[in-house]
Design a protein around this motif. Structure first.
Motif, PDB file in Angstrom:
ATOM      1  N   MET A 190      55.591  49.442  50.705  1.00  0.00           N
ATOM      2  CA  MET A 190      55.359  48.002  50.664  1.00  0.00           C
ATOM      3  C   MET A 190      56.271  47.324  49.635  1.00  0.00           C
ATOM      4  SD  MET A 190      53.075  47.422  52.975  1.00  0.00           S
ATOM      5  CE  MET A 190      53.538  48.864  53.947  1.00  0.00           C
ATOM      6  N   LYS A 191      56.339  47.882  48.414  1.00  0.00           N
ATOM      7  CA  LYS A 191      57.085  47.238  47.331  1.00  0.00           C
ATOM      8  C   LYS A 191      58.597  47.388  47.482  1.00  0.00           C
ATOM      9  CE  LYS A 191      53.477  47.738  43.807  1.00  0.00           C
ATOM     10  NZ  LYS A 191      53.105  48.402  42.534  1.00  0.00           N
ATOM     11  N   LYS A 192      59.050  48.603  47.783  1.00  0.00           N
ATOM     12  CA  LYS A 192      60.492  48.862  47.832  1.00  0.00           C
ATOM     13  C   LYS A 192      61.082  48.624  49.225  1.00  0.00           C
ATOM     14  CE  LYS A 192      60.194  52.289  44.116  1.00  0.00           C
ATOM     15  NZ  LYS A 192      60.393  53.716  43.743  1.00  0.00           N
ATOM     16  N   GLU A 193      60.422  49.179  50.239  1.00  0.00           N
ATOM     17  CA  GLU A 193      60.954  49.065  51.599  1.00  0.00           C
ATOM     18  C   GLU A 193      60.548  47.749  52.271  1.00  0.00           C
ATOM     19  OE1 GLU A 193      62.970  51.307  52.786  1.00  0.00           O
ATOM     20  OE2 GLU A 193      62.737  52.626  51.034  1.00  0.00           O
ATOM     21  N   LYS A 194      59.483  47.123  51.764  1.00  0.00           N
ATOM     22  CA  LYS A 194      58.966  45.872  52.326  1.00  0.00           C
ATOM     23  C   LYS A 194      58.728  45.967  53.842  1.00  0.00           C
ATOM     24  CE  LYS A 194      60.819  42.901  48.715  1.00  0.00           C
ATOM     25  NZ  LYS A 194      61.502  41.649  48.360  1.00  0.00           N
ATOM     26  N   MET A 195      58.036  47.030  54.222  1.00  0.00           N
ATOM     27  CA  MET A 195      57.765  47.241  55.646  1.00  0.00           C
ATOM     28  C   MET A 195      56.887  46.146  56.226  1.00  0.00           C
ATOM     29  SD  MET A 195      57.376  51.339  56.295  1.00  0.00           S
ATOM     30  CE  MET A 195      57.301  51.048  58.073  1.00  0.00           C
ATOM     31  N   TYR A 196      56.115  45.496  55.380  1.00  0.00           N
ATOM     32  CA  TYR A 196      55.231  44.440  55.861  1.00  0.00           C
ATOM     33  C   TYR A 196      56.002  43.268  56.482  1.00  0.00           C
ATOM     34  CZ  TYR A 196      56.617  42.612  51.297  1.00  0.00           C
ATOM     35  OH  TYR A 196      57.338  42.204  50.206  1.00  0.00           O
ATOM     36  N   ALA A 197      57.295  43.141  56.148  1.00  0.00           N
ATOM     37  CA  ALA A 197      58.101  42.026  56.657  1.00  0.00           C
ATOM     38  C   ALA A 197      58.399  42.147  58.152  1.00  0.00           C
ATOM     39  CB  ALA A 197      59.396  41.917  55.859  1.00  0.00           C
ATOM     40  N   ASP A 198      58.178  43.338  58.698  1.00  0.00           N
ATOM     41  CA  ASP A 198      58.368  43.539  60.145  1.00  0.00           C
ATOM     42  C   ASP A 198      57.129  43.008  60.866  1.00  0.00           C
ATOM     43  OD1 ASP A 198      58.756  44.342  62.734  1.00  0.00           O
ATOM     44  OD2 ASP A 198      58.816  46.495  62.294  1.00  0.00           O
ATOM     45  N   GLU A 199      57.271  41.898  61.598  1.00  0.00           N
ATOM     46  CA  GLU A 199      56.102  41.284  62.248  1.00  0.00           C
ATOM     47  C   GLU A 199      55.516  42.163  63.348  1.00  0.00           C
ATOM     48  OE1 GLU A 199      57.709  38.408  65.752  1.00  0.00           O
ATOM     49  OE2 GLU A 199      57.924  37.614  63.725  1.00  0.00           O
ATOM     50  N   ASP A 200      56.302  43.156  63.816  1.00  0.00           N
ATOM     51  CA  ASP A 200      55.813  44.056  64.867  1.00  0.00           C
ATOM     52  C   ASP A 200      55.337  45.403  64.311  1.00  0.00           C
ATOM     53  OD1 ASP A 200      56.410  42.246  66.988  1.00  0.00           O
ATOM     54  OD2 ASP A 200      58.533  42.799  66.829  1.00  0.00           O
ATOM     55  N   LEU A 201      55.180  45.488  62.997  1.00  0.00           N
ATOM     56  CA  LEU A 201      54.747  46.739  62.373  1.00  0.00           C
ATOM     57  C   LEU A 201      53.384  47.166  62.912  1.00  0.00           C
ATOM     58  CD1 LEU A 201      55.239  48.903  60.145  1.00  0.00           C
ATOM     59  CD2 LEU A 201      53.954  47.395  58.594  1.00  0.00           C
ATOM     60  N   THR A 202      53.266  48.446  63.277  1.00  0.00           N
ATOM     61  CA  THR A 202      52.008  48.980  63.803  1.00  0.00           C
ATOM     62  C   THR A 202      51.468  50.071  62.890  1.00  0.00           C
ATOM     63  OG1 THR A 202      53.092  50.709  65.127  1.00  0.00           O
ATOM     64  CG2 THR A 202      52.773  48.539  66.177  1.00  0.00           C
TER      65      THR A 202
END
Length: 370
Positions: A264-276
């Motif tokens: 979450m902090k480094k890769e910021k995966m949450y920014a992908d609106e299609d994240l599952t």
């Protein structure tokens, strides 16, 4: 129109009005939408009963079966609500589409009946007394909603039987459990009674089952107001049962938490609106169920809430660092696909709206300068 038809019409109107009221409730958007469709579909099913008992289908043959695609949607909506609201499990769009496939199949089956003209419809309805071929398929579809509801309900009741029959230490939880159990039993009995009536060709059983549906709606409404947090208690207990045999046994939960925060902090995966959930679980090298259990049972958050929490935290930084950037642009950059979803999530985790947060922060900064 007889008294019976008027009674069913009242039930349908009551369901629609309650559904509209749900849209204005403070519950989450997803929960409101699911309950709205559940109540609306139930009301349309009741309208199907009105058309049958009032004899509308005899005069307006095109009305025959109009309610069935909606009635078949009741079981999937119940399932989705159970999975998402009570168990806190994410449901993919593909899975949701699969559950509603019976409704779409029903529409395809009825298309010839609805589109090939009055003469064709009259002939098919005449064959209903001794159904054969196409008419037998349409006749079977009349009981398909009952079969669908029982097919969803009974396995769930069996899976969570340990919850249903256990005692609660908390008096409020015990009362909520009893109410929940009683309501499930009533629904199961009413649907089963109607199905048995259809199979045995007992119109009185079918009539009693249909006439019980408005009463179930009213009882559900009264229970939801008497026990406003009953779904909260029930959901909490069901999740405890689900996680009794933990899938995380033997795993380093601190390591999972550390990896998750790094993503979450480094890769910021949450920014992908299609994240599952699946994609995030793959990154962590664990299964979907293990990640779901970790989020729900260890962090007390649903997958969607966990992701939205990080999105909101990032949005707060951007709102302060770039005051000239639009709120819509910021919401999109952190992974939200609509401004309304962003506002709802922001208020949930910050008790304020993005615009109010920005204004307050700017005023605070100015007060410090002076």
């Amino acid at each position: 129109m007889g008294l019976g038809s008027i009674y069913l019409l009242f039930g349908a109107a009551f369901g629609f009005i309650w559904a509209l009221g749900i849209l204005l409730s403070p519950a989450s958007f997803g929960e409101r939408v699911r309950i709205f469709f559940l109540l609306s579909f139930s009301s349309i099913w009741l309208l199907g009963g009105v058309s049958f008992f009032a004899g509308w289908t005899s005069h307006y043959t095109i009305l025959y079966g109009f309610h069935l695609p909606f009635a078949l949607g009741i079981a999937p909506v119940l399932y989705l609500h159970f999975q998402i609201t009570l168990l806190g499990l994410p449901v993919s769009k593909t899975e949701a589409f699969f559950h509603f496939s019976t409704s779409m199949f029903c529409i395809l089956l009825f298309l010839p009946f609805w589109t090939l003209g009055e003469e064709f419809r009259q002939e098919i309805l005449k064959q209903m007394g001794q159904p054969r071929g196409y008419s037998s398929v349409l006749a079977f579809m009349q009981i398909s909603p009952k079969i669908a509801i029982l097919s969803y309900f009974l396995p769930v009741l069996w899976s969570y039987r340990s919850y249903i029959f256990r005692a609660e230490k908390n008096e409020n939880e015990e009362r909520a459990r009893r109410m929940f159990l009683l309501y499930l039993i009533l629904i199961t009995f009413v649907i089963s009674w109607g199905l048995v009536g259809t199979l045995l060709k007992r119109i009185d059983f079918v009539r009693e089952s249909i006439f019980s549906l408005p009463a179930l709606l009213v009882i559900g409404f009264l229970l939801s107001h008497r026990e406003q947090n009953w779904l909260g208690f029930v959901g909490k207990s069901l999740r405890e049962v689900r996680y009794k045999k933990s899938r995380l046994k033997g795993m380093d939960e601190n390591q999972i938490k550390t990896k998750l925060e790094a993503l979450m902090k480094k890769e910021k995966m949450y920014a992908d609106e299609d994240l599952t959930l699946s994609q995030l679980a793959d990154e962590l090298k664990i299964t979907n169920h293990q990640l779901s259990e970790f989020l729900n049972h260890r962090l007390s958050m649903k997958f969607s809430d966990y992701i939205n929490f990080w999105r909101v935290e990032e949005a707060k930084i951007l709102l302060l660092e770039d005051p000239d950037r639009s709120i819509l642009a910021i919401s999109e950059s952190v992974g939200f696909n609509s401004k309304s979803a962003f506002n709802e999530a922001f208020k949930k985790f910050s008790d304020t709206t993005p615009s109010e947060f920005r204004k307050t922060a700017i005023k605070y900064k100015l007060s410090i300068k002076f």
